[in-house]
Design a protein around this motif. Structure first.
Motif, PDB file in Angstrom:
ATOM      1  N   ALA A  30       0.966  -1.278  -0.314  1.00  0.00           N
ATOM      2  CA  ALA A  30       0.031   0.203   0.228  1.00  0.00           C
ATOM      3  C   ALA A  30       0.900   0.835   0.252  1.00  0.00           C
ATOM      4  N   LYS A  31       2.003   1.437   0.322  1.00  0.00           N
ATOM      5  CA  LYS A  31       2.908   2.460   0.503  1.00  0.00           C
ATOM      6  C   LYS A  31       3.754   2.245  -0.476  1.00  0.00           C
ATOM      7  N   ILE A  32       3.885   1.687  -1.089  1.00  0.00           N
ATOM      8  CA  ILE A  32       4.686   1.600  -2.728  1.00  0.00           C
ATOM      9  C   ILE A  32       4.070   2.541  -3.189  1.00  0.00           C
ATOM     10  N   ARG A  33       2.509   2.659  -3.999  1.00  0.00           N
ATOM     11  CA  ARG A  33       1.647   2.991  -4.692  1.00  0.00           C
ATOM     12  C   ARG A  33       1.717   4.916  -4.267  1.00  0.00           C
ATOM     13  N   LYS A  34       2.274   4.791  -3.091  1.00  0.00           N
ATOM     14  CA  LYS A  34       2.266   5.976  -2.539  1.00  0.00           C
ATOM     15  C   LYS A  34       3.570   6.905  -2.888  1.00  0.00           C
ATOM     16  N   ALA A  35       4.323   6.012  -2.445  1.00  0.00           N
ATOM     17  CA  ALA A  35       6.285   6.253  -2.800  1.00  0.00           C
ATOM     18  C   ALA A  35       6.552   7.037  -4.100  1.00  0.00           C
ATOM     19  N   ARG A  36       5.765   5.672  -5.178  1.00  0.00           N
ATOM     20  CA  ARG A  36       5.549   5.615  -6.176  1.00  0.00           C
ATOM     21  C   ARG A  36       5.602   6.237  -7.372  1.00  0.00           C
ATOM     22  N   GLU A  37       4.409   7.096  -6.194  1.00  0.00           N
ATOM     23  CA  GLU A  37       3.661   8.555  -7.427  1.00  0.00           C
ATOM     24  C   GLU A  37       4.422   9.451  -6.529  1.00  0.00           C
ATOM     25  N   ARG A  38       5.080   9.880  -5.379  1.00  0.00           N
ATOM     26  CA  ARG A  38       5.603  10.964  -5.138  1.00  0.00           C
ATOM     27  C   ARG A  38       7.373  11.191  -6.123  1.00  0.00           C
ATOM     28  N   VAL A  39       7.736  10.224  -6.348  1.00  0.00           N
ATOM     29  CA  VAL A  39       8.971   9.773  -7.304  1.00  0.00           C
ATOM     30  C   VAL A  39       8.012  10.425  -8.749  1.00  0.00           C
ATOM     31  N   GLU A 144       9.488   8.822   4.873  1.00  0.00           N
ATOM     32  CA  GLU A 144       8.955  10.717   5.001  1.00  0.00           C
ATOM     33  C   GLU A 144      10.190  11.486   4.799  1.00  0.00           C
ATOM     34  N   PRO A 145      10.748  11.191   3.805  1.00  0.00           N
ATOM     35  CA  PRO A 145      11.811  12.804   3.242  1.00  0.00           C
ATOM     36  C   PRO A 145      10.954  13.882   3.464  1.00  0.00           C
ATOM     37  N   THR A 146      11.749  15.030   3.707  1.00  0.00           N
ATOM     38  CA  THR A 146      11.414  16.356   3.613  1.00  0.00           C
ATOM     39  C   THR A 146      11.990  17.151   3.039  1.00  0.00           C
ATOM     40  N   MET A 147      12.039  18.147   1.997  1.00  0.00           N
ATOM     41  CA  MET A 147      12.758  18.865   1.760  1.00  0.00           C
ATOM     42  C   MET A 147      13.998  19.537   2.911  1.00  0.00           C
ATOM     43  N   ALA A 176      15.010   2.962  -7.208  1.00  0.00           N
ATOM     44  CA  ALA A 176      13.583   2.260  -7.091  1.00  0.00           C
ATOM     45  C   ALA A 176      13.331   2.183  -8.752  1.00  0.00           C
ATOM     46  N   ARG A 177      14.153   0.756  -9.557  1.00  0.00           N
ATOM     47  CA  ARG A 177      14.016   1.172 -10.872  1.00  0.00           C
ATOM     48  C   ARG A 177      12.101   0.580 -11.287  1.00  0.00           C
ATOM     49  N   ASN A 178      11.807  -0.241 -10.598  1.00  0.00           N
ATOM     50  CA  ASN A 178      10.105  -0.455 -10.255  1.00  0.00           C
ATOM     51  C   ASN A 178       9.838  -0.610  -8.970  1.00  0.00           C
ATOM     52  N   ALA A 179       8.246  -0.608  -8.798  1.00  0.00           N
ATOM     53  CA  ALA A 179       7.999  -1.324  -7.669  1.00  0.00           C
ATOM     54  C   ALA A 179       8.538  -2.684  -6.701  1.00  0.00           C
ATOM     55  N   GLY A 180       9.238  -3.560  -8.014  1.00  0.00           N
ATOM     56  CA  GLY A 180       9.352  -4.479  -7.411  1.00  0.00           C
ATOM     57  C   GLY A 180      11.377  -4.676  -7.179  1.00  0.00           C
ATOM     58  N   ASP A 181      11.667  -3.592  -8.191  1.00  0.00           N
ATOM     59  CA  ASP A 181      13.213  -3.982  -8.130  1.00  0.00           C
ATOM     60  C   ASP A 181      13.936  -2.222  -7.417  1.00  0.00           C
ATOM     61  N   ALA A 274      14.250   5.960  -0.380  1.00  0.00           N
ATOM     62  CA  ALA A 274      11.814   5.513   0.034  1.00  0.00           C
ATOM     63  C   ALA A 274      10.934   4.677  -0.640  1.00  0.00           C
ATOM     64  N   ALA A 275      10.809   5.182  -1.640  1.00  0.00           N
ATOM     65  CA  ALA A 275      10.270   4.293  -2.194  1.00  0.00           C
ATOM     66  C   ALA A 275      11.278   2.472  -2.432  1.00  0.00           C
TER      67      ALA A 275
END
Length: 327
Positions: A30-39, A144-147, A176-181, A274-275
């Motif tokens: 569930a956290k991967i989706r949010k982290a990937r969207e942020r990237v 949750e890294p910050t600026m 993070a090349r993708n969600a699993g690698d 993080a992702a």
């Protein structure tokens, strides 16, 4: 051979562990989706910043900007090691930390001293255990890294490189090349260099690659030609460079953009790691869940075999007793 009670207790223990690992796998997924969207949200800005700085440096030629100056001799190196605050992520942390330690040994063999910035609790404990005291520490921010963290890192690296304290700044992290690698990267952040990173099409033979992530808005055919070793002049024919005007001047624009560029690169690295952390944790927990399933199946078979043996023994005793009474 263990009795039925011991086997049943082990089966219950494995089931309990499997529930935990399965839950952690679902949380990480569930956290991967949010982290990937942020990237993915930050990539256009990061890419645009890197390309613009690259073009300004290209057009400017010689510059007095200290971040572009390559020091004649490497006497002191700053290594920024980015890992997670928590474990249970397979080799995610270990790969980065061992790579950082290899760089330290390599630089010391070349006569350079090394300082370390530890981002993540695992890095802090790893280096302290080896009698290496990080000059800066960041804990509790890996997910949750910050600026603010990126600004602090960028300002410190720029200030110390500009005044000559450090001759190189190297980032070590998992991309993070993708969600699993995840891919281990060790990149020169300072001095700033213009190198197109064609990781998607050509494996870099030296794992210590120059800092060049996100530096490419050129078409894929151009990147493929560069990756295949084609003449760069031939590939350049496909790229139409825009005519840019700078106000007030290219040099002043570069001085203004470099701090933003450095902070952006640090922030992109932190959220990228993080992702990758969530992807690595999901993979590790999935492997643990699959292993628990296999152990549970094997224990259940053993339980049935022991139970059947006990039943057979009881039947034989009953039959033997009945036969004795008949005699």
């Amino acid at each position: 051979m263990p009795n039925l009670h011991d086997i049943d207790r082990r089966i219950n223990s494995v089931k309990s562990t499997k529930q935990i690992t399965r839950t952690m796998e679902m949380i990480a997924a569930a956290k991967i989706r949010k982290a990937r969207e942020r990237v993915e949200t930050t990539i256009p800005y990061t890419q645009g910043m890197a390309v613009t700085v690259s073009r300004v440096v290209d057009r400017l030629g010689d510059s007095n900007n200290p971040l572009l100056k390559v020091h004649d001799e490497v006497k002191r190196v700053l290594i920024v090691s980015v890992v997670s605050d928590r474990g249970l992520a397979g080799g995610f942390n270990g790969n980065v930390l061992r790579a950082s330690e290899r760089i330290i040994k390599q630089k010391k063999a070349q006569g350079a001293e090394c300082d370390v910035i530890a981002c993540g609790k695992k890095a802090i404990s790893y280096f302290r255990y080896r009698q290496i005291d990080p000059i800066m520490e960041f804990a509790g921010l890996s997910e949750e890294p910050t600026m603010g963290e990126a600004i602090q890192l960028g300002n410190f690296a720029m200030e110390k490189y500009a005044d000559g304290t450090y001759d190189e700044v190297i980032l070590v992290y998992n991309h993070a090349r993708n969600a699993g690698d995840q891919v281990l990267r060790a990149e020169y952040l300072l001095p700033v260099r213009r190198v197109v990173f064609v990781d998607a099409y050509k494996a870099i033979p030296n794992w210590l690659a120059p800092m060049s992530a996100f530096v490419s808005t050129m078409d894929l055919d151009y990147l493929k030609k560069i990756a295949s070793g084609a003449d760069a002049s031939e590939a350049d024919e496909q790229v139409i460079e825009p005519d840019l005007e700078f106000e007030p001047s290219q040099e002043e624009v570069l001085w203004t953009m470099m701090p933003a560029y450095m902070r952006t690169m640090f922030y992109q690295t932190l959220i990228d790691s993080a992702a990758g952390e969530q992807g690595a944790r999901r993979n590790a927990m999935k492997a643990a869940t699959d292993n628990a399933n296999e152990i549970e199946i094997n224990l259940t078979r053993l339980y049935n075999r022991v139970r059947q043996g006990a039943i057979t023994t009881e039947i034989n005793e009953i039959v033997g007793g009945a036969a004795a009474l008949e005699d």
